[in-house]
Write a protein that holds these residues in place. Structure first.
Motif, PDB file in Angstrom:
ATOM      1  N   VAL A 173       9.669  -3.911   7.492  1.00 19.18           N
ATOM      2  CA  VAL A 173       8.664  -3.242   6.669  1.00 19.18           C
ATOM      3  C   VAL A 173       8.261  -1.925   7.310  1.00 19.18           C
ATOM      4  O   VAL A 173       8.107  -0.909   6.621  1.00 19.18           O
ATOM      5  N   ASP A 174       8.113  -1.908   8.620  1.00 19.17           N
ATOM      6  CA  ASP A 174       7.753  -0.680   9.319  1.00 19.17           C
ATOM      7  C   ASP A 174       8.831   0.388   9.112  1.00 19.17           C
ATOM      8  O   ASP A 174       8.522   1.550   8.845  1.00 19.17           O
ATOM      9  N   ARG A 175      10.083  -0.014   9.217  1.00 17.25           N
ATOM     10  CA  ARG A 175      11.191   0.922   8.973  1.00 17.25           C
ATOM     11  C   ARG A 175      11.145   1.436   7.529  1.00 17.25           C
ATOM     12  O   ARG A 175      11.349   2.609   7.275  1.00 17.25           O
ATOM     13  N   TYR A 176      10.860   0.534   6.587  1.00 17.81           N
ATOM     14  CA  TYR A 176      10.774   0.906   5.171  1.00 17.81           C
ATOM     15  C   TYR A 176       9.665   1.920   4.920  1.00 17.81           C
ATOM     16  O   TYR A 176       9.899   2.955   4.289  1.00 17.81           O
ATOM     17  N   ILE A 177       8.456   1.644   5.426  1.00 14.33           N
ATOM     18  CA  ILE A 177       7.344   2.547   5.135  1.00 14.33           C
ATOM     19  C   ILE A 177       7.537   3.905   5.792  1.00 14.33           C
ATOM     20  O   ILE A 177       7.105   4.918   5.249  1.00 14.33           O
ATOM     21  N   HIS A 178       8.225   3.948   6.936  1.00 11.93           N
ATOM     22  CA  HIS A 178       8.489   5.237   7.571  1.00 11.93           C
ATOM     23  C   HIS A 178       9.616   5.988   6.866  1.00 11.93           C
ATOM     24  O   HIS A 178       9.699   7.210   6.971  1.00 11.93           O
ATOM     25  N   SER A 179      10.483   5.260   6.166  1.00 13.05           N
ATOM     26  CA  SER A 179      11.567   5.947   5.453  1.00 13.05           C
ATOM     27  C   SER A 179      11.114   6.513   4.116  1.00 13.05           C
ATOM     28  O   SER A 179      11.725   7.451   3.613  1.00 13.05           O
ATOM     29  N   ILE A 180      10.038   5.981   3.545  1.00  8.05           N
ATOM     30  CA  ILE A 180       9.578   6.503   2.256  1.00  8.05           C
ATOM     31  C   ILE A 180       8.452   7.508   2.395  1.00  8.05           C
ATOM     32  O   ILE A 180       8.135   8.202   1.437  1.00  8.05           O
ATOM     33  N   SER A 181       7.844   7.598   3.567  1.00  5.57           N
ATOM     34  CA  SER A 181       6.687   8.472   3.722  1.00  5.57           C
ATOM     35  C   SER A 181       6.693   9.154   5.079  1.00  5.57           C
ATOM     36  O   SER A 181       7.037   8.540   6.091  1.00  5.57           O
ATOM     37  N   ALA A 182       6.290  10.409   5.076  1.00  8.40           N
ATOM     38  CA  ALA A 182       6.179  11.145   6.334  1.00  8.40           C
ATOM     39  C   ALA A 182       4.941  10.720   7.110  1.00  8.40           C
ATOM     40  O   ALA A 182       4.917  10.789   8.336  1.00  8.40           O
ATOM     41  N   SER A 183       3.909  10.275   6.402  1.00  7.91           N
ATOM     42  CA  SER A 183       2.684   9.809   7.064  1.00  7.91           C
ATOM     43  C   SER A 183       2.236   8.496   6.416  1.00  7.91           C
ATOM     44  O   SER A 183       1.305   8.470   5.620  1.00  7.91           O
ATOM     45  N   PRO A 184       2.915   7.391   6.762  1.00  2.32           N
ATOM     46  CA  PRO A 184       2.588   6.109   6.127  1.00  2.32           C
ATOM     47  C   PRO A 184       1.231   5.570   6.579  1.00  2.32           C
ATOM     48  O   PRO A 184       0.752   5.882   7.659  1.00  2.32           O
ATOM     49  N   VAL A 185       0.642   4.774   5.712  1.00  6.71           N
ATOM     50  CA  VAL A 185      -0.610   4.096   6.023  1.00  6.71           C
ATOM     51  C   VAL A 185      -0.241   2.811   6.739  1.00  6.71           C
ATOM     52  O   VAL A 185       0.512   2.000   6.211  1.00  6.71           O
ATOM     53  N   GLU A 186      -0.748   2.627   7.956  1.00  7.71           N
ATOM     54  CA  GLU A 186      -0.426   1.444   8.734  1.00  7.71           C
ATOM     55  C   GLU A 186      -1.698   0.781   9.224  1.00  7.71           C
ATOM     56  O   GLU A 186      -2.659   1.452   9.583  1.00  7.71           O
ATOM     57  N   HIS A 187      -1.653  -0.544   9.296  1.00  3.49           N
ATOM     58  CA  HIS A 187      -2.797  -1.293   9.811  1.00  3.49           C
ATOM     59  C   HIS A 187      -2.734  -1.423  11.320  1.00  3.49           C
ATOM     60  O   HIS A 187      -3.705  -1.733  11.958  1.00  3.49           O
ATOM     61  N   SER A 188      -1.584  -1.194  11.915  1.00  2.00           N
ATOM     62  CA  SER A 188      -1.375  -1.502  13.322  1.00  2.00           C
ATOM     63  C   SER A 188      -2.203  -0.612  14.244  1.00  2.00           C
ATOM     64  O   SER A 188      -2.687   0.435  13.856  1.00  2.00           O
TER      65      SER A 188
ATOM     66  N   ASN B  64       2.978   9.269  -5.982  1.00  2.26           N
ATOM     67  CA  ASN B  64       3.433  10.614  -5.612  1.00  2.26           C
ATOM     68  C   ASN B  64       4.771  10.965  -6.253  1.00  2.26           C
ATOM     69  O   ASN B  64       5.424  11.918  -5.832  1.00  2.26           O
ATOM     70  N   ASP B  65       5.193  10.167  -7.235  1.00 10.27           N
ATOM     71  CA  ASP B  65       6.454  10.389  -7.981  1.00 10.27           C
ATOM     72  C   ASP B  65       7.691  10.372  -7.091  1.00 10.27           C
ATOM     73  O   ASP B  65       8.601  11.170  -7.253  1.00 10.27           O
ATOM     74  N   ASN B  66       7.728   9.453  -6.155  1.00  9.70           N
ATOM     75  CA  ASN B  66       8.902   9.260  -5.301  1.00  9.70           C
ATOM     76  C   ASN B  66       9.604   7.950  -5.644  1.00  9.70           C
ATOM     77  O   ASN B  66      10.044   7.218  -4.764  1.00  9.70           O
ATOM     78  N   ALA B  67       9.721   7.658  -6.929  1.00  8.88           N
ATOM     79  CA  ALA B  67      10.260   6.373  -7.372  1.00  8.88           C
ATOM     80  C   ALA B  67      11.702   6.158  -6.934  1.00  8.88           C
ATOM     81  O   ALA B  67      12.085   5.050  -6.565  1.00  8.88           O
ATOM     82  N   ALA B  68      12.507   7.199  -6.951  1.00 13.88           N
ATOM     83  CA  ALA B  68      13.919   7.046  -6.584  1.00 13.88           C
ATOM     84  C   ALA B  68      14.055   6.651  -5.114  1.00 13.88           C
ATOM     85  O   ALA B  68      14.823   5.734  -4.777  1.00 13.88           O
ATOM     86  N   THR B  69      13.296   7.308  -4.250  1.00 17.73           N
ATOM     87  CA  THR B  69      13.330   6.977  -2.820  1.00 17.73           C
ATOM     88  C   THR B  69      12.815   5.564  -2.586  1.00 17.73           C
ATOM     89  O   THR B  69      13.406   4.804  -1.817  1.00 17.73           O
ATOM     90  N   VAL B  70      11.724   5.220  -3.244  1.00 17.03           N
ATOM     91  CA  VAL B  70      11.136   3.891  -3.082  1.00 17.03           C
ATOM     92  C   VAL B  70      12.130   2.826  -3.515  1.00 17.03           C
ATOM     93  O   VAL B  70      12.327   1.819  -2.824  1.00 17.03           O
TER      94      VAL B  70
ATOM     95  N   GLN C 218       0.824  -1.207   0.000  1.00 17.06           N
ATOM     96  CA  GLN C 218       0.000   0.000   0.000  1.00 17.06           C
ATOM     97  C   GLN C 218       0.859   1.258   0.000  1.00 17.06           C
ATOM     98  O   GLN C 218       0.621   2.178  -0.775  1.00 17.06           O
ATOM     99  N   ASN C 219       1.875   1.298   0.847  1.00 19.36           N
ATOM    100  CA  ASN C 219       2.717   2.487   0.923  1.00 19.36           C
ATOM    101  C   ASN C 219       3.603   2.639  -0.303  1.00 19.36           C
ATOM    102  O   ASN C 219       3.874   3.759  -0.734  1.00 19.36           O
ATOM    103  N   THR C 220       4.035   1.541  -0.878  1.00 18.51           N
ATOM    104  CA  THR C 220       4.822   1.610  -2.107  1.00 18.51           C
ATOM    105  C   THR C 220       3.983   2.198  -3.235  1.00 18.51           C
ATOM    106  O   THR C 220       4.448   3.069  -3.982  1.00 18.51           O
ATOM    107  N   ILE C 221       2.745   1.754  -3.364  1.00 20.50           N
ATOM    108  CA  ILE C 221       1.856   2.288  -4.402  1.00 20.50           C
ATOM    109  C   ILE C 221       1.624   3.782  -4.203  1.00 20.50           C
ATOM    110  O   ILE C 221       1.721   4.571  -5.144  1.00 20.50           O
ATOM    111  N   ILE C 222       1.343   4.170  -2.970  1.00 24.82           N
ATOM    112  CA  ILE C 222       1.081   5.584  -2.681  1.00 24.82           C
ATOM    113  C   ILE C 222       2.293   6.436  -3.048  1.00 24.82           C
ATOM    114  O   ILE C 222       2.169   7.472  -3.703  1.00 24.82           O
ATOM    115  N   GLU C 223       3.479   5.992  -2.656  1.00 27.61           N
ATOM    116  CA  GLU C 223       4.675   6.787  -2.926  1.00 27.61           C
ATOM    117  C   GLU C 223       5.055   6.780  -4.401  1.00 27.61           C
ATOM    118  O   GLU C 223       5.560   7.777  -4.916  1.00 27.61           O
TER     119      GLU C 223
END
Length: 145
Positions: free
Chosen positions: A106-121, A75-81, A67-72
């Motif tokens: 995965v949690d570390r990854y989603i927080h490194s690519i997004s300032a406000s990641p979507v999380e299920h937790s 948002n044209d953040n392909a290089a960061t992803v 989900q977070n990879t798709i969102i980023e």
């Protein structure tokens, strides 16, 4: 039902042991077979529950990753992803004995690519696999939704 199963798990082997001191051969055989069958059944159920728990563990983390990879990417953040996916790949070293803290990676990854990641937790009701047009909630000055 659980109480009955737990009772039988304890009572059948004890009854089998006690029956060994008596002459009733059919009772000894019946109790022995029942005790062994009950222990096999309990072991099978525990194995299935462990597998279910593993499926849930990996599914939840993978859904966050996707989900977070798709969102980023949208948002044209392909290089960061791409950079962070490579880092995730390098850090992930599972074995047959461990999960290698997949959800932590995965949690570390989603927080490194997004300032406000979507999380299920933590029971976040906004998290869903159908979040095609997800927009983060508005927050006040304190950062509270």
């Amino acid at each position: 039902m659980l109480e009955l199963i737990l009772f039988l798990v304890v009572a059948l082997p004890i009854a089998w042991l006690i029956s060994e001191f008596y002459d009733n051969r059919s009772a000894r055989i019946a109790l022995g077979v029942s005790a062994i069958a009950m222990s096999i059944g309990v072991a099978w159920i525990v194995g299935k529950l462990d597998r279910l728990q593993s499926n849930i563990y990996f599914s939840e983390a993978t859904k966050d990753l996707i989900q977070n990879t798709i969102i980023e990417l949208e948002n044209d953040n392909a290089a960061t992803v791409l950079t962070e996916l490579r880092s995730l790949r390098d850090d992930f070293r599972p074995t047959y004995e461990t999960r290698d803290d997949y959800s932590v990676l995965v949690d570390r990854y989603i927080h490194s690519i997004s300032a406000s990641p979507v999380e299920h937790s933590n029971g976040d009701p906004r998290w869903s696999h159908e979040m095609v047009d997800y927009m983060p909630p508005e927050t006040d000055e304190a950062g509270e939704p």
